[in-house]
Design a protein around this motif. Structure first.
Motif, short mmCIF file in Angstrom:
data_model
loop_
_atom_site.label_atom_id
_atom_site.label_comp_id
_atom_site.label_asym_id
_atom_site.label_seq_id
_atom_site.Cartn_x
_atom_site.Cartn_y
_atom_site.Cartn_z
N SER A 150 0.84 -1.19 0.00
CA SER A 150 0.00 0.00 0.00
C SER A 150 0.88 1.24 0.00
O SER A 150 1.85 1.33 0.75
N GLY A 151 0.55 2.18 -0.87
CA GLY A 151 1.35 3.40 -1.00
C GLY A 151 2.47 3.29 -2.01
O GLY A 151 3.22 4.23 -2.21
N SER A 184 -7.05 3.13 -5.93
CA SER A 184 -7.44 3.33 -4.54
C SER A 184 -8.55 2.35 -4.19
O SER A 184 -9.55 2.26 -4.90
N ILE A 185 -8.35 1.63 -3.07
CA ILE A 185 -9.33 0.63 -2.62
C ILE A 185 -9.72 0.97 -1.18
O ILE A 185 -9.04 0.57 -0.22
N PRO A 186 -10.80 1.75 -0.97
CA PRO A 186 -11.26 2.03 0.39
C PRO A 186 -11.75 0.73 1.05
O PRO A 186 -12.39 -0.10 0.40
N GLU A 229 -4.57 0.43 6.59
CA GLU A 229 -4.36 0.52 5.14
C GLU A 229 -5.67 0.91 4.44
O GLU A 229 -6.13 0.24 3.53
N ASN A 230 -6.25 2.01 4.90
CA ASN A 230 -7.50 2.49 4.33
C ASN A 230 -7.32 3.94 3.91
O ASN A 230 -7.12 4.79 4.77
N PRO A 231 -7.34 4.24 2.62
CA PRO A 231 -7.49 3.29 1.52
C PRO A 231 -6.17 2.62 1.18
O PRO A 231 -5.10 3.13 1.50
N PHE A 232 -6.24 1.48 0.52
CA PHE A 232 -5.06 0.80 -0.01
C PHE A 232 -4.81 1.44 -1.37
O PHE A 232 -5.68 1.42 -2.23
N THR A 233 -3.63 2.04 -1.56
CA THR A 233 -3.34 2.74 -2.81
C THR A 233 -2.05 2.22 -3.43
O THR A 233 -1.16 1.73 -2.73
#
Length: 183
Positions: free
Chosen positions: A73-74, A164-166, A172-176
């Motif tokens: 993520s990120g 982006s996955i909220p 890990e919100n959102p997972f980007t």
């Protein structure tokens, strides 16, 4: 486990096993020492340090992969290894499709909380990417769901965007992650 007063004999060269259960009484780091009393001349008691982390509530844990490779993520460095770099595609020649997997390694249901779409794309070239097959709305503990992203460049050169996955993962919100392709 308190076995105070329990006597157990182990023959020379023998062994025994025991289990320890962790049931935290609160949140955060939990540390203790398990002491095994014996008639060993130089290791009585024998100390074993035990650690664990108490969670405030059972938690889901999101993980995303592409092409079987984990994506952090990120992540801002797309790669062909995890399919976040879609490679080169001639303008107006048709899309390239990649499949990504969302896994829940946590102990409760992972909810993808954005509604529709559950995965969004933003950035300078977001219109060149599309979620062509969305993931399920939730992922049970230990389960997975997949989604597909297509890349169809509208212009020559680097085409960059961010996925982006909220969700309801607490950290890990959102997972980007960044995606790219070349037109």
């Amino acid at each position: 486990v308190n076995t105070s007063g329990t006597t157990l004999s182990i023959v020379a060269g023998g062994s025994t096993t025991f289990s320890v259960t962790f049931t935290p009484g609160g949140t955060g780091a939990r540390n203790t020492t398990l002491q095994l009393a014996s008639n060993d001349a130089d290791e009585n008691p024998f100390d074993i340090t035990l650690t664990g982390t108490g969670l405030s509530a059972p938690a889901p844990e999101i993980g995303v992969s592409g092409n079987g490779a984990s994506i952090t993520s990120g992540d801002t460095t797309p790669s062909t290894l995890d399919h976040t770099d879609f490679g080169s595609q001639a303008v107006a020649s048709g899309p390239i499709t990649r499949t990504f997997t969302i896994a829940n390694t946590g102990i409760t249901t992972l909810n993808l909380t954005a509604g529709a779409p559950r995965v969004s794309i933003s950035g300078a070239a977001a219109a060149d990417f599309a979620v062509s097959a969305p993931p399920a709305a939730s992922v049970s503990a230990g389960g997975t769901t997949t989604f597909q992203v297509t890349f169809d460049p509208s212009a020559a050169g680097a085409r960059n965007a961010t996925m982006s996955i909220p969700n309801n993962d607490v950290d890990e919100n959102p997972f980007t992650f960044a995606i790219t392709g070349s037109g």
